[in-house]
Scaffold this active site. Structure first.
Site, PDB file in Angstrom:
ATOM      1  N   THR A 539      52.167 -41.865 -18.066  1.00  0.00           N
ATOM      2  CA  THR A 539      53.318 -41.035 -17.715  1.00  0.00           C
ATOM      3  C   THR A 539      53.079 -40.438 -16.345  1.00  0.00           C
ATOM      4  OG1 THR A 539      53.856 -40.524 -19.990  1.00  0.00           O
ATOM      5  CG2 THR A 539      54.692 -39.010 -18.345  1.00  0.00           C
ATOM      6  N   PHE A 541      53.942 -37.647 -13.710  1.00  0.00           N
ATOM      7  CA  PHE A 541      54.486 -36.298 -13.598  1.00  0.00           C
ATOM      8  C   PHE A 541      54.601 -35.946 -12.124  1.00  0.00           C
ATOM      9  CE2 PHE A 541      52.283 -36.378 -17.634  1.00  0.00           C
ATOM     10  CZ  PHE A 541      53.039 -35.569 -18.478  1.00  0.00           C
TER      11      PHE A 541
END
Ligand code: PEP
Ligand code: MN
Length: 651
Positions: A539, A541
């Site tokens: 992921t 960010f």
């Protein structure tokens, strides 16, 4: 031995137990954990367990089975974090979640040489500067080092670039002279069992790197560490650097299998020096990466700079280009290992908290908000990106609350997920960038998402009937779940909430899918690790900040050159409008890594665009380059807004 105290032990009883141990010449250390308070006691006197049981407040007595006591995990369960301050008000921590790189020449040869190397290694990402001034060489006829003159240069060079310095000490006689210059003492492999040296250096209470002798076993290394610890320092770092074997194609056999063994048996940080095992520098980067993969907390490298003509161990010292490439590789490897990298702060320290709302904040630490509850992956991203000890993470209920808190100056930063390698874009957050005009992107971090199956204490895999998690996490563990006997899959708002529900229910038949951090926070056991179908589950960010606040950017974003810019824009509603923008990127040879289109609220079938572009590595002035791009695009777009120029880790 470890004396476990009763849960509600009174201060008076505790004192009596301690006094008793001290009266029997035991060295004691009280450790208060979340569940128990224990007193670790080390000494030579013989004590029957029964002697202690007569004292009120004693729950149990566990002998330490290893010959080393203070160094053992039995004595102290949590990892020791060795703290080394630099002259920029920053604490470099070795042994936590961040990888530390120590670099510099084998020997300091001149003032010019160490300043040049310090500048080069600092700009590539080293955080501690090394350099020998006393070399216990095999031959008395080889260069023996510059002594105090070299130490002066080392310290000055370190101070200029914010790097604490580390150098080898070869005799206790040198301590009075060396102590004003040295931040971290190094005990060389050849002196690992110089017990007099160990005792004297240990008594200084300063950080020490203890190198494993090429003839020592792991246990002998730990016994040498015990000398340091029992003499007064708790700041000991162990260093594997290769042992002598029958193998002659390498200088030493780099015993990387010692790293997980050490990590299991001791709480002390472990680093690896790969330069002393190979015969040629071309083999160093591979071994450095392998060292980190084996669980080391850092690496120590000999770097002799660009066009370095160092005369000491030149063949096995890295050139700056190699070191630079290695540091890029380390940056890419770190998230896979679940770690981040320590970076040095820029020299100029501005005052943080200059905004009007700063007074609302509880502490002096940086605050960073995330959406979710304690233990969420975003919280892990915060502790990796910022130094854990420097940041308070603030849980909020939604992404829009997060953007609002940042805009209003209630928090310094926000950690915002924007894309997942399996699930795709987090559209909500692209939309938040359009809604909240007053935030910009200041950095980016990529987290490797690893899921574990968590159950209550005492539960086994065979007990499980229900599994709770966020629907995305359940989907990401499909293969694992399919293998189980018809477990009920129950959606939860987040992985952290799932863990919390399972913990509160206290039933063996319930399990949650979440991170190992969730297990710790909610007191659950890990029943199985890494149950995700695809390990390439990342992921990305971005870290956001309000535009109107000028405060101290964290070390992470400061020292790395910007390599990414993001902006949003709308195009005119005419043929070829988007093409004319893309054409500009193409002409300027800029790689567009992301282009998202999002509907404009209230204007059916009209879209705005979000784009990321890569700034090529050889760009001297990223800001200037982006200004140029913006001025060209401006004519072709409406509502053009630069979200930020920042650095992004590469994979
Ligand atoms: C050094 O790191 O400079 C050095 C002398 O290494 P070792 O003690 O491992 O030989
Ligand atoms: Mn050496």
């Amino acid at each position: 031995m470890v004396v476990v105290l009763k849960k509600n032990v009174s201060e008076e009883d505790k004192k009596r137990i301690k006094d008793f141990l001290i009266s029997r010449s035991f060295k004691i250390n009280e450790i208060s954990g979340e569940e128990d308070t224990v007193i670790a006691a080390v000494g030579r006197a013989h004590l029957e367990k029964e002697d202690l049981f007569t004292l009120p407040g004693v729950e149990s007595v566990i002998p330490i089975s290893k010959p080393y006591k203070l160094a053992s995990r039995e004595f102290k369960k949590e990892n020791t974090i060795v703290e080394i301050p630099n002259n920029r008000g920053q604490m470099i921590r070795l042994g936590g979640q961040r990888l530390v790189t120590i670099a510099g020449p084998q020997m300091i040869e001149s003032c010019e040489q160490i300043f040049k190397i310090a500048r080069e290694v600092a700009s590539c990402g080293a955080v501690i500067l090394r350099g020998g001034v006393y070399k216990p060489h095999f031959s008395p006829y080889s260069f023996q080092g510059l002594g105090e003159e070299g130490l002066k240069y080392l310290k000055e060079a370190g101070e200029k670039y914010g790097l604490p310095v580390c150098t080898e000490i070869v005799s206790p006689v040198l301590i009075p002279m060396m102590k004003d210059y040295v931040d971290v003492y190094q005990i060389g492999a050849q002196n690992m069992q110089d017990f007099d040296l160990l005792k004297n250096v240990g008594a200084l209470g300063k950080p020490v790197i203890l190198k494993r002798s090429y003839t020592a076993t792991v246990e002998e290394l730990l016994m040498a560490a015990e000398y340091l610890l029992s003499s007064g320092t708790d700041q000991v770092v162990l260093c594997e650097r290769g042992i002598r074997t029958f193998e002659s194609s390498t200088n030493n056999t780099l015993d990387l299998s010692s790293v997980p063994v050490l990590k299991a048996h001791t709480h002390l940080p472990v680093i690896v020096d790969p330069c002393h095992s190979v015969k040629h520098r071309s083999q160093v980067p591979q071994m450095a990466l392998a060292a980190l993969a084996s669980g080391a907390d850092g690496i120590m490298l000999q770097v002799h700079g660009s066009n370095g003509k160092g005369f000491s161990e030149a063949a096995t010292s890295l050139e700056t280009v190699q070191f630079n490439k290695l540091m890029h590789d380390v940056e890419a490897l770190a998230p896979v290992l679940g770690k981040a990298i320590v970076h040095i702060r820029e020299e100029k320290i501005q005052n943080k908290n200059t905004d009007a709302n700063a007074s609302e904040k509880k502490s002096d630490k940086i605050t960073c908000a995330y959406s979710g509850s304690k233990g969420a992956y975003a919280q892990q991203a915060i502790s990796r990106y910022f130094d854990d000890a420097d940041v308070d993470s603030v849980p909020l209920d939604s992404f829009s609350q997060l953007f609002k808190a940042v805009t209003d100056g209630k928090v310094d930063y926000g950690m915002v997920p924007i894309e997942n390698s399996l699930a795709g874009s987090v559209y909500q957050n692209y939309d938040n960038f359009s809604r909240f005009q007053d935030v910009s992107i200041v950095g980016s971090i990529t987290l490797n998402i690893r899921h574990s199956l968590l159950g209550v204490k005492g539960a086994a895999l065979s007990d499980i009937k229900n599994v709770y998690s966020h629907p995305q996490a359940l989907a990401q563990c499909k293969k694992f779940l399919d293998q189980q006997n018809e477990w009920n899959q129950i959606d939860a708002v987040s992985t952290a909430t799932a863990a919390q529900m399972v913990a509160q229910g206290g039933k063996k038949e319930n399990a949650a899918i979440g991170s190992s951090v969730n297990a710790q926070i909610y007191g659950l056991n890990i029943l199985q690790e890494d149950i995700e179908d695809d390990p390439h589950n990342f992921t990305r960010f971005v870290i956001i900040q309000a535009n109107h606040v000028a405060r101290l950017p964290d070390a992470h974003q400061q020292n790395i050159k910007a390599n990414m810019a993001s902006f949003i824009f709308t195009t005119k509603n005419e043929a070829g409008a988007l093409f004319s923008v893309l054409e500009i990127f193409s002409k300027m040879k800029l790689n567009l890594t992301r282009l998202e289109s999002r509907p404009i609220t209230g204007q059916s079938w009209k879209y705005w665009f979000y784009t990321d572009i890569e700034i090529p590595e050889d760009t001297e002035n990223p800001q200037k380059k982006i200004d140029e791009v913006l001025s060209l695009i401006k004519e072709k777009t409406e509502d053009l807004r630069l979200l930020g120029i920042y650095s992004e880790e590469k994979h």
